[in-house]
Design a protein around this motif. Structure first.
Motif, mmCIF file in Angstrom:
data_model
loop_
_atom_site.group_PDB
_atom_site.id
_atom_site.type_symbol
_atom_site.label_atom_id
_atom_site.label_comp_id
_atom_site.label_asym_id
_atom_site.label_seq_id
_atom_site.Cartn_x
_atom_site.Cartn_y
_atom_site.Cartn_z
ATOM 1 N N PRO A 127 8.089 -9.791 5.437
ATOM 2 C CA PRO A 127 8.418 -10.200 4.073
ATOM 3 C C PRO A 127 7.670 -9.339 3.060
ATOM 4 O O PRO A 127 6.542 -8.929 3.296
ATOM 5 C CB PRO A 127 7.960 -11.663 4.011
ATOM 6 C CG PRO A 127 7.007 -11.828 5.128
ATOM 7 C CD PRO A 127 7.343 -10.806 6.159
ATOM 8 N N ASP A 128 8.319 -9.061 1.958
ATOM 9 C CA ASP A 128 7.703 -8.293 0.894
ATOM 10 C C ASP A 128 6.598 -9.133 0.259
ATOM 11 O O ASP A 128 6.855 -10.236 -0.234
ATOM 12 C CB ASP A 128 8.771 -7.925 -0.142
ATOM 13 C CG ASP A 128 8.191 -7.142 -1.282
ATOM 14 O OD1 ASP A 128 7.898 -7.757 -2.324
ATOM 15 O OD2 ASP A 128 8.022 -5.923 -1.126
ATOM 16 N N GLU A 129 5.378 -8.614 0.274
ATOM 17 C CA GLU A 129 4.225 -9.382 -0.196
ATOM 18 C C GLU A 129 4.355 -9.776 -1.658
ATOM 19 O O GLU A 129 4.077 -10.924 -2.023
ATOM 20 C CB GLU A 129 2.934 -8.587 0.020
ATOM 21 C CG GLU A 129 1.699 -9.357 -0.382
ATOM 22 C CD GLU A 129 0.416 -8.630 -0.062
ATOM 23 O OE1 GLU A 129 -0.637 -9.285 -0.123
ATOM 24 O OE2 GLU A 129 0.446 -7.424 0.247
ATOM 25 N N VAL A 130 4.782 -8.855 -2.493
ATOM 26 C CA VAL A 130 4.918 -9.158 -3.921
ATOM 27 C C VAL A 130 5.932 -10.278 -4.126
ATOM 28 O O VAL A 130 5.684 -11.217 -4.891
ATOM 29 C CB VAL A 130 5.315 -7.885 -4.711
ATOM 30 C CG1 VAL A 130 5.631 -8.217 -6.156
ATOM 31 C CG2 VAL A 130 4.217 -6.839 -4.624
ATOM 32 N N GLU A 131 7.049 -10.188 -3.417
ATOM 33 C CA GLU A 131 8.081 -11.220 -3.533
ATOM 34 C C GLU A 131 7.546 -12.581 -3.078
ATOM 35 O O GLU A 131 7.756 -13.598 -3.746
ATOM 36 C CB GLU A 131 9.293 -10.835 -2.692
ATOM 37 C CG GLU A 131 10.431 -11.823 -2.758
ATOM 38 C CD GLU A 131 11.582 -11.444 -1.842
ATOM 39 O OE1 GLU A 131 12.228 -12.365 -1.312
ATOM 40 O OE2 GLU A 131 11.838 -10.245 -1.672
ATOM 41 N N VAL A 132 6.842 -12.587 -1.961
ATOM 42 C CA VAL A 132 6.298 -13.849 -1.445
ATOM 43 C C VAL A 132 5.291 -14.435 -2.429
ATOM 44 O O VAL A 132 5.314 -15.637 -2.709
ATOM 45 C CB VAL A 132 5.667 -13.650 -0.046
ATOM 46 C CG1 VAL A 132 4.869 -14.879 0.373
ATOM 47 C CG2 VAL A 132 6.741 -13.346 0.981
ATOM 48 N N MET A 155 12.194 -20.861 1.208
ATOM 49 C CA MET A 155 10.870 -20.437 0.757
ATOM 50 C C MET A 155 9.815 -20.820 1.790
ATOM 51 O O MET A 155 8.938 -20.015 2.112
ATOM 52 C CB MET A 155 10.545 -21.076 -0.596
ATOM 53 C CG MET A 155 11.362 -20.507 -1.733
ATOM 54 S SD MET A 155 11.188 -21.440 -3.276
ATOM 55 C CE MET A 155 9.547 -20.990 -3.775
ATOM 56 N N TYR A 196 5.151 -15.091 6.440
ATOM 57 C CA TYR A 196 4.086 -14.325 5.798
ATOM 58 C C TYR A 196 2.714 -14.869 6.218
ATOM 59 O O TYR A 196 1.794 -14.106 6.489
ATOM 60 C CB TYR A 196 4.235 -14.387 4.276
ATOM 61 C CG TYR A 196 3.136 -13.654 3.554
ATOM 62 C CD1 TYR A 196 3.229 -12.292 3.325
ATOM 63 C CD2 TYR A 196 1.992 -14.322 3.132
ATOM 64 C CE1 TYR A 196 2.214 -11.609 2.679
ATOM 65 C CE2 TYR A 196 0.978 -13.649 2.489
ATOM 66 C CZ TYR A 196 1.088 -12.294 2.268
ATOM 67 O OH TYR A 196 0.071 -11.622 1.639
ATOM 68 N N GLN A 216 9.843 -18.362 4.541
ATOM 69 C CA GLN A 216 9.194 -17.112 4.150
ATOM 70 C C GLN A 216 7.672 -17.270 4.131
ATOM 71 O O GLN A 216 6.952 -16.379 4.578
ATOM 72 C CB GLN A 216 9.672 -16.654 2.777
ATOM 73 C CG GLN A 216 11.046 -16.038 2.804
ATOM 74 C CD GLN A 216 11.383 -15.424 1.465
ATOM 75 O OE1 GLN A 216 11.625 -16.129 0.490
ATOM 76 N NE2 GLN A 216 11.389 -14.106 1.425
ATOM 77 N N LEU A 250 5.139 -14.036 -5.619
ATOM 78 C CA LEU A 250 5.857 -14.581 -6.781
ATOM 79 C C LEU A 250 6.456 -15.947 -6.446
ATOM 80 O O LEU A 250 6.420 -16.875 -7.260
ATOM 81 C CB LEU A 250 6.950 -13.617 -7.236
ATOM 82 C CG LEU A 250 6.477 -12.353 -7.944
ATOM 83 C CD1 LEU A 250 7.638 -11.390 -8.162
ATOM 84 C CD2 LEU A 250 5.804 -12.694 -9.263
ATOM 85 N N LEU A 251 6.999 -16.074 -5.237
ATOM 86 C CA LEU A 251 7.536 -17.369 -4.808
ATOM 87 C C LEU A 251 6.433 -18.414 -4.681
ATOM 88 O O LEU A 251 6.640 -19.592 -4.983
ATOM 89 C CB LEU A 251 8.283 -17.220 -3.480
ATOM 90 C CG LEU A 251 9.599 -16.453 -3.529
ATOM 91 C CD1 LEU A 251 10.157 -16.248 -2.126
ATOM 92 C CD2 LEU A 251 10.609 -17.163 -4.405
#
Length: 134
Positions: free
Chosen positions: A9-14, A40, A47, A43, A16-17
C-alpha cells in the motif's frame, strides 16, 4: 497474470486515510459506507503488518530494555492481536465497521511512532566516528 506478491500500500495514501478515519464522529449517522470503511480497515491491516515487520527488525539493533524497545514491544504485542482479527462481514453495522477501521488507524499511528522512536534510539546509540588523520 496475477502478481505473486500483494501490492504494497502507498504509505502517503494510507496515512491520509488514517487521518480521515480518526476524524470521524462515530455518533454521527453520516458515517462512510460499510464497504468503504471495511476497505480502509483492510488497507490498514495490510500496511500494519508491513510496519510491524519493519519494527520487529529495527528492534533487533537496540537494547530490549530501552524505553524505545519497551514501547515498541508493547506496540508489537497490540499489533499481533489486532492485525489478526477476523475481518467484519459486509453486513456489519456502519458504526461497527467505523470502530474497526478507526482502531486500526490508531494502531498504524502507534506503529509509525514506535518506528520513529526506535530509529531515534538507533541514531543515539551509534558510535560517533571521527575522521582518520593522515
Amino acid at each position: 497474470m496475477a502478481a505473486l506478491t500483494p501490492a504494497v500500500p502507498d504509505e502517503v495514501e494510507v496515512l491520509l486515510l488514517v487521518e480521515a478515519a480518526l476524524a470521524w464522529v462515530l455518533d454521527n449517522p453520516d458515517l462512510p459506507a460499510v464497504e468503504d470503511t471495511l476497505g480502509m480497515a483492510e488497507q490498514f491491516t495490510h500496511y500494519g503488518r508491513i510496519a510491524a515487520d519493519k519494527l520487529r527488525t529495527q528492534c533487533l539493533s537496540i537494547p530490549a530494555d530501552s524505553d524505545a524497545g519497551c514501547g515498541a514491544q508493547a506496540t508489537l504485542s497490540e499489533a499481533a492481536r489486532r492485525l489478526n482479527l477476523k475481518p467484519l462481514a459486509p453486513s456489519a453495522a456502519p458504526r461497527s465497521a467505523a470502530h474497526r477501521a478507526r482502531n486500526l488507524a490508531r494502531l498504524v499511528k502507534a506503529l509509525n511512532r514506535a518506528m520513529d522512536q526506535v530509529s531515534e534510539e538507533q541514531a543515539q546509540s551509534r558510535p560517533v566516528q571521527t575522521p582518520l588523520r593522515r
